[in-house]
Design a protein around this motif. Sequence first.
Motif, mmCIF file in Angstrom:
data_model
loop_
_atom_site.group_PDB
_atom_site.id
_atom_site.type_symbol
_atom_site.label_atom_id
_atom_site.label_comp_id
_atom_site.label_asym_id
_atom_site.label_seq_id
_atom_site.Cartn_x
_atom_site.Cartn_y
_atom_site.Cartn_z
ATOM 1 N N ALA B 76 2.759 8.705 -15.896
ATOM 2 C CA ALA B 76 1.759 9.852 -15.324
ATOM 3 C C ALA B 76 1.279 10.709 -16.592
ATOM 4 O O ALA B 76 0.057 11.075 -16.944
ATOM 5 C CB ALA B 76 2.218 10.701 -14.210
ATOM 6 N N ALA B 77 2.146 11.132 -17.365
ATOM 7 C CA ALA B 77 2.263 11.994 -18.659
ATOM 8 C C ALA B 77 1.419 11.133 -19.350
ATOM 9 O O ALA B 77 0.306 11.551 -20.295
ATOM 10 C CB ALA B 77 3.559 12.186 -19.168
ATOM 11 N N MET B 78 1.665 9.878 -19.690
ATOM 12 C CA MET B 78 0.759 9.033 -20.487
ATOM 13 C C MET B 78 -0.638 9.096 -20.327
ATOM 14 O O MET B 78 -1.579 9.090 -21.042
ATOM 15 C CB MET B 78 1.501 7.455 -20.531
ATOM 16 C CG MET B 78 1.892 6.924 -21.610
ATOM 17 S SD MET B 78 2.579 5.253 -21.156
ATOM 18 C CE MET B 78 4.140 5.210 -21.694
ATOM 19 N N GLU B 79 -0.919 8.990 -19.010
ATOM 20 C CA GLU B 79 -2.422 8.888 -18.469
ATOM 21 C C GLU B 79 -3.004 10.198 -18.823
ATOM 22 O O GLU B 79 -3.943 10.347 -19.405
ATOM 23 C CB GLU B 79 -2.383 8.539 -17.089
ATOM 24 C CG GLU B 79 -3.705 8.326 -16.462
ATOM 25 C CD GLU B 79 -4.430 9.523 -16.157
ATOM 26 O OE1 GLU B 79 -5.814 9.662 -16.600
ATOM 27 O OE2 GLU B 79 -3.937 10.497 -15.829
ATOM 28 N N ARG B 80 -2.418 11.359 -18.340
ATOM 29 C CA ARG B 80 -2.770 12.591 -18.678
ATOM 30 C C ARG B 80 -3.100 12.772 -19.985
ATOM 31 O O ARG B 80 -4.159 13.519 -20.361
ATOM 32 C CB ARG B 80 -1.887 13.659 -18.093
ATOM 33 C CG ARG B 80 -2.262 15.100 -17.888
ATOM 34 C CD ARG B 80 -3.342 15.158 -16.786
ATOM 35 N NE ARG B 80 -4.150 16.362 -16.593
ATOM 36 C CZ ARG B 80 -4.906 16.736 -17.559
ATOM 37 N NH1 ARG B 80 -5.385 15.844 -18.472
ATOM 38 N NH2 ARG B 80 -5.596 17.789 -17.495
ATOM 39 N N VAL B 81 -2.193 12.519 -20.996
ATOM 40 C CA VAL B 81 -2.034 13.089 -22.358
ATOM 41 C C VAL B 81 -2.917 12.191 -23.155
ATOM 42 O O VAL B 81 -3.704 12.448 -23.843
ATOM 43 C CB VAL B 81 -0.748 13.269 -22.815
ATOM 44 C CG1 VAL B 81 -1.010 13.517 -24.489
ATOM 45 C CG2 VAL B 81 0.149 14.247 -22.221
ATOM 46 N N ALA B 82 -2.679 10.971 -22.974
ATOM 47 C CA ALA B 82 -3.337 9.907 -23.911
ATOM 48 C C ALA B 82 -4.610 9.223 -23.461
ATOM 49 O O ALA B 82 -5.715 9.050 -24.120
ATOM 50 C CB ALA B 82 -2.288 8.824 -24.384
ATOM 51 N N PHE B 83 -4.736 8.938 -22.167
ATOM 52 C CA PHE B 83 -5.839 8.228 -21.780
ATOM 53 C C PHE B 83 -6.872 9.006 -20.997
ATOM 54 O O PHE B 83 -7.993 8.692 -20.999
ATOM 55 C CB PHE B 83 -5.225 7.032 -20.495
ATOM 56 C CG PHE B 83 -4.377 5.803 -21.280
ATOM 57 C CD1 PHE B 83 -4.916 5.163 -22.206
ATOM 58 C CD2 PHE B 83 -2.956 5.861 -21.048
ATOM 59 C CE1 PHE B 83 -3.953 4.368 -23.231
ATOM 60 C CE2 PHE B 83 -2.209 5.156 -21.651
ATOM 61 C CZ PHE B 83 -2.573 4.235 -22.483
ATOM 62 N N ARG B 84 -6.567 9.983 -20.328
ATOM 63 C CA ARG B 84 -7.702 10.791 -19.623
ATOM 64 C C ARG B 84 -8.501 11.312 -20.780
ATOM 65 O O ARG B 84 -9.855 11.247 -20.204
ATOM 66 C CB ARG B 84 -7.092 11.876 -18.656
ATOM 67 C CG ARG B 84 -7.970 12.566 -17.860
ATOM 68 C CD ARG B 84 -7.631 13.702 -17.040
ATOM 69 N NE ARG B 84 -6.739 13.082 -15.750
ATOM 70 C CZ ARG B 84 -6.106 13.675 -15.031
ATOM 71 N NH1 ARG B 84 -6.652 14.966 -14.812
ATOM 72 N NH2 ARG B 84 -5.340 13.095 -13.987
ATOM 73 N N LEU B 86 -9.908 9.704 -23.003
ATOM 74 C CA LEU B 86 -10.587 8.838 -23.534
ATOM 75 C C LEU B 86 -11.446 8.061 -22.197
ATOM 76 O O LEU B 86 -12.100 7.194 -22.201
ATOM 77 C CB LEU B 86 -10.036 7.748 -24.135
ATOM 78 C CG LEU B 86 -9.330 8.031 -25.399
ATOM 79 C CD1 LEU B 86 -8.298 6.836 -25.884
ATOM 80 C CD2 LEU B 86 -10.541 8.074 -26.563
ATOM 81 N N ARG B 87 -11.764 8.949 -21.153
ATOM 82 C CA ARG B 87 -12.251 8.463 -20.096
ATOM 83 C C ARG B 87 -13.806 8.096 -20.497
ATOM 84 O O ARG B 87 -14.133 9.198 -21.039
ATOM 85 C CB ARG B 87 -12.209 9.328 -18.763
ATOM 86 C CG ARG B 87 -12.441 8.937 -17.608
ATOM 87 C CD ARG B 87 -11.598 7.950 -16.871
ATOM 88 N NE ARG B 87 -10.064 8.204 -16.888
ATOM 89 C CZ ARG B 87 -9.448 9.027 -15.964
ATOM 90 N NH1 ARG B 87 -10.169 9.761 -15.119
ATOM 91 N NH2 ARG B 87 -8.352 9.333 -16.346
#
Lengths: 237, 295
Positions: B76-84, B86-87
């Motif tokens: 979840a942290a990966m999504e929040r920090v790295a991918f979100r 770049l949405r």
Amino acid sequence: MSLLEVDGLAVSYGPIKAVRDVSLVVEAGEIVTVLGANGAGKSTSLQAIIGLLPAQQGRVRFDGHDVTGESPERIVRRGMTLTPEGRRIFAPLTVEENLRIGAATQVRRGNTAELWDQMMELFPILASRRRQLAGTLSGGEQQQLAIARSLMSRPRLLLLDEPSLGLAPIVVELIFDLIGRLRDLGITILLVEQNVHQALDIADRGYVVSGGTVVLEGTAEALKASADVQKAYLGQA
Amino acid sequence: MEIFVQQCVNALSLGGTYALLALGLAVVFSVLGMINFAHGEILTITGYTVFFSLMLAVPAVLIIPLALIVAMLAAAAMERVAFRPLRGAGPTSLLITSFAVSGILQVLFQNLISARPRPVPIPDFLTGAFTVGPFHIGVIQSLSILATLAMVGLLTLFLKRTLLGMAIRAAAVDFPTTRLMGIRANRVILAAFAISGLLAGVSGLLWIAQRGSVDPLMGFLPVLKAFIAAILGGIGNLTGAVIGGFFLGAIEIGLQAALPEPVQPFRDAIALTLVVVVLLYRPQGLFGAVHSVRP
């Protein structure tokens, strides 16, 4: 205060300006139609109003709130939703699952059972198709499902994008009947249509869009009588 | 016959680990259209969580839930920090970002923990075997198979019965229309990552239970295998990911058992050649790739 006020809306796809200057107003309880040729910017305007596309210029106000730039999920929670062009039902999910997702915003309010009964009454065909995969429905059934799915969020304003597209004439009748019944239920409707005759028969007022700009507006009667509309859309000289 | 049954158990066990990882990749791919190559680092994080829990003498019953929670939070942290942030960026940007996340985490593990493998002592009962009639069956292998079945079953229930699960399935078909239902895009994507983290956590536990150690680069190979399994099954197709995982496990164990000793070093090359042959005949994978409308 109007339910929906769109003021000077402009939307681009990269370098292409699809909508240049669209302003329109929808009052509570009305059916308002937006007419225009293919590529005039009707669908793009609806998508920008609901927040799926960013507005480059202009404002959208719904129910007194400036919703320009808000996410679609937030706008839907405010009580406005869109039944998209081409129906866009979730084909690998069942009819029931499509409707349950439609009611996602209502789960906490605990009135999904009541909504469900209401939909089964409005769309009896869906009751008999309940466990069927949505992708196996006929075009007319899919359109009914798409509208029912939108209604599950209890919208006060429903944006309908080409609901009669690709349907047999008898099914088109059914869909337009249905739109009339929605008005009786107190739902305000902004209807984008290519089926100009039927749209003007059911609507109170209308706008004509061409080249991304509103070129004509008026009551449905006035538009029907207008020489321009007759020439361009109604096939009468 | 006995050897055949034992090899089947081994194939199912290895395949199950691949299947869980491939399923995690597929869940994220289905909503975002991105293969998360940092998925393997979730496996590593799970391993280090167990390592440090043992070091700090955390009670044994708490270690497994703790490791799984950490795995979910890490994903979840990966999504929040790295991918979100770049949405809306293209698939290439997301793919490269996932490689960057993977690389950064590996360097952090190397510098903050140790570049060398750390031992994770495995309790004796796990390394044992039990006997059913003429067959000796490994405890870990059996647990792997059971865990895979349990996770696939739980995920199926979640996707079919809960609103969030249905929303994930809907988003996999048509993300913008899912948002028109008032469903928050961020919530769906975060849930997909958390699920992938849970699946990676379970396969991570099984993985370190077999190898008995954890090192900074341990996640790379399994996630590569899982990627191959996901492609083999049909990218974005959840059923395909599971079948692809078992299929790859079967090929690898089959070759291990069947190839003569001198050819063994070429096992992976032969396995991948078989995968290429399958894809030549079915480029869309065994179950067909899923094409959908992305955010």
